[in-house]
Write a protein that holds these residues in place. Structure first.
Motif, mmCIF file in Angstrom:
data_model
loop_
_atom_site.group_PDB
_atom_site.id
_atom_site.type_symbol
_atom_site.label_atom_id
_atom_site.label_comp_id
_atom_site.label_asym_id
_atom_site.label_seq_id
_atom_site.Cartn_x
_atom_site.Cartn_y
_atom_site.Cartn_z
ATOM 1 N N UNK A 183 6.996 15.182 -15.151
ATOM 2 C CA UNK A 183 5.549 15.053 -14.987
ATOM 3 C C UNK A 183 5.087 13.635 -15.269
ATOM 4 N N UNK A 184 5.660 13.000 -16.290
ATOM 5 C CA UNK A 184 5.266 11.628 -16.597
ATOM 6 C C UNK A 184 5.737 10.666 -15.510
ATOM 7 N N UNK A 185 6.903 10.952 -14.937
ATOM 8 C CA UNK A 185 7.405 10.123 -13.838
ATOM 9 C C UNK A 185 6.465 10.206 -12.644
ATOM 10 N N UNK B 80 1.778 7.904 -9.740
ATOM 11 C CA UNK B 80 0.319 7.962 -9.702
ATOM 12 C C UNK B 80 -0.253 9.229 -9.125
ATOM 13 N N UNK B 81 0.509 10.322 -9.162
ATOM 14 C CA UNK B 81 0.033 11.592 -8.615
ATOM 15 C C UNK B 81 -0.237 12.550 -9.772
ATOM 16 N N UNK B 82 -1.497 12.882 -9.978
ATOM 17 C CA UNK B 82 -1.877 13.740 -11.096
ATOM 18 C C UNK B 82 -2.022 15.216 -10.723
ATOM 19 N N UNK C 182 2.676 20.333 -8.478
ATOM 20 C CA UNK C 182 4.023 19.795 -8.299
ATOM 21 C C UNK C 182 5.020 20.490 -9.217
ATOM 22 N N UNK C 183 4.609 20.752 -10.462
ATOM 23 C CA UNK C 183 5.458 21.415 -11.455
ATOM 24 C C UNK C 183 4.670 22.586 -12.042
ATOM 25 N N UNK C 184 4.555 23.671 -11.290
ATOM 26 C CA UNK C 184 3.669 24.777 -11.677
ATOM 27 C C UNK C 184 4.208 25.563 -12.870
ATOM 28 N N UNK C 185 3.334 26.342 -13.455
ATOM 29 C CA UNK C 185 3.681 27.301 -14.506
ATOM 30 C C UNK C 185 4.215 26.619 -15.771
ATOM 31 N N UNK C 186 3.631 25.474 -16.096
ATOM 32 C CA UNK C 186 4.084 24.774 -17.294
ATOM 33 C C UNK C 186 2.916 24.050 -17.944
ATOM 34 N N UNK C 187 2.835 24.131 -19.273
ATOM 35 C CA UNK C 187 1.841 23.391 -20.033
ATOM 36 C C UNK C 187 2.477 22.091 -20.522
ATOM 37 N N UNK D 120 14.788 19.686 -27.424
ATOM 38 C CA UNK D 120 13.518 19.432 -28.112
ATOM 39 C C UNK D 120 12.508 18.766 -27.181
ATOM 40 N N UNK D 121 12.928 18.387 -25.984
ATOM 41 C CA UNK D 121 12.039 17.833 -24.954
ATOM 42 C C UNK D 121 12.229 18.661 -23.697
ATOM 43 N N UNK D 122 11.141 19.168 -23.134
ATOM 44 C CA UNK D 122 11.222 19.925 -21.887
ATOM 45 C C UNK D 122 11.353 18.961 -20.716
ATOM 46 N N UNK D 123 12.327 19.211 -19.842
ATOM 47 C CA UNK D 123 12.576 18.288 -18.733
ATOM 48 C C UNK D 123 11.369 18.159 -17.814
#
Length: 411
Positions: free
Chosen positions: A383-385, A391-393, A398-403, A375-378
């Motif tokens: 991305x939050x880490x 602090x890298x937005x 970094x994690x392409x092809x994902x919303x 129920x949570x996408x890794x």
């Protein structure tokens, strides 16, 4: 004696530098994200059984699925209550105080929709952050390094025999077997030999020449060895006693590197052996011993860092979870969703220390009738880490092809 770069990297302190290609990221601009934070990633290779680490003891179907492996709900060796529904494996008791004070959180039912249950493919996915074609992909942590500017000469280290894929890519990242293995062999200690090495890696004038690229890599390796040797040669007295295990020693050396203030931003550590197909054990046995080692090592690391833990985040990742039902050999097979443990000063104090949209373990709630659903996408967790802690937005790079969807577990 003919001295090649390969021999030098192998001989001089068992340190290697990886500067490969980054096919996903081309012609990017670096962004300054110098937050002076450190991320420690512990990869639990083999597929950790998250259902027996963060135990859903108030889901009645848990006990129907696990006759011999289930952690008791009450009595001796019961799960250590965390929020009235989930409990901690009793051998992970050393982590309980961190949950209680709000510096630790667990995310449950984490995964993604195309899990193949293959060790090789799923480790690739978790290390690259790319679904599907990972053959030509570099690691998501390396992409973080490549899209940001650090705050020291050595930003990323893996403590182990080889540099894992999660750190491979165009940005420099280093692999060491341990600080205690950083002695230069006797034949390399002679000034004539070292002078020859320095001369060999003196920079050619043409920056577009391949020799220039090699010389830069060689110089960076020499400089990094010197820095790490200084850290290794400085006596270290930890504030606590670590478990006398490979994982305990690696986390002690990680604390030493962080306290040395050389700019360490990312540390990766492997802890394998979680492929528990048979004789897994519940409150005792092989699995319980590994949980105890993991928990005590992390607890010692946190206590050793003291106030420096405010700038450090520890996360665990694994290939996949295990089957909800135990198998005929009192083990569990390759499964689907799993839990992730997160600890550090950046953890947001939650009303409850477990973040989960729990899918349930009833037969009709299981994925394909056998596994915990995700129920949570890794990638949302990673991305939050990267975005909040480091602090890298540049998340789409970094994690392409994902919303992305916010998980909201970090300050």
């Amino acid at each position: 004696m003919k001295m090649t770069r390969r021999y030098f990297l192998k001989s001089a302190g068992l340190l290697s530098l990886y500067c490969g290609l980054s096919p996903i990221l081309a012609d990017i601009e670096d962004v300054k994200v110098t937050r002076n934070k450190t991320l420690v990633v512990i990869f639990l290779r083999g597929g950790m059984d998250g259902l027996n680490f963060i135990v859903p003891y108030n889901d009645p179907h848990y006990y129907q699925l696990r006759n011999s492996l289930a952690i008791p709900k009450s009595g001796e060796n019961a799960a250590l209550d965390l929020d009235g529904f989930f409990g901690l494996h009793p051998k992970a008791a050393s982590l309980a105080p961190f949950f209680a004070e709000g510096s630790a959180v667990a995310l449950h039912a984490v995964g993604y929709s195309q899990n193949t249950r293959s060790h090789f493919e799923e480790q690739d996915v978790w290390e690259t952050g790319v679904i599907g074609n990972t053959v030509n992909s570099d690691g998501w942590l390396n992409r973080h390094l490549l899209t940001s500017e650090g705050h020291g000469p050595i930003r990323a280290i893996s403590i182990g025999d080889n540099l894992p894929r999660i750190l491979r890519g165009k940005a420099p990242a280093y692999s060491i077997r341990g600080l205690d293995n950083l002695a230069i062999p006797k034949e390399l200690q002679e000034s004539q030999m070292m002078a020859a090495l320095e001369s060999a890696y003196s920079s050619p004038t043409d920056k577009n020449n391949a020799a220039y690229q090699l010389s830069q890599a060689g110089k960076e390796t020499l400089d990094s060895i010197e820095i790490l040797q200084k850290v290794a040669n400085n006596p270290y007295n930890p504030k606590v006693t670590y478990p006398n295990t490979p994982l305990g020693k690696k986390l002690q050396q990680t604390a030493q590197l962080i306290k040395a203030n050389i700019g360490i931003e990312v540390v990766e550590i492997d802890y394998g052996g979680w492929d528990t197909h048979r004789q897994q054990g519940g409150v005792n046995g092989r699995y319980a011993n590994m949980v105890q080692n993991l928990s005590q090592s992390i607890s010692s690391f946190a206590k050793d860092l003291q106030s420096k833990l405010d700038d450090v985040l520890v996360i665990t990742i694994s290939d996949f979870g295990r089957t909800a039902r135990e198998n005929g050999t009192r083990g569990t097979d390759h499964g689907w969703a799993n839990c992730m443990f997160v600890m550090g000063g950046g953890v947001k104090k939650q009303k409850k220390p477990i973040i989960a949209n729990w899918p349930g373990l009833a037969p009709e709630q299981l994925y394909q009738g056998r596994d915990l659903k995700h129920t949570i996408d890794f990638r949302d967790v990673l991305a939050e880490v990267v975005g909040t802690h480091l602090g890298n937005n540049n998340l789409q790079k970094i994690l392409p092809q994902h919303q992305f969807k916010k998980v909201d577990f970090l300050n």
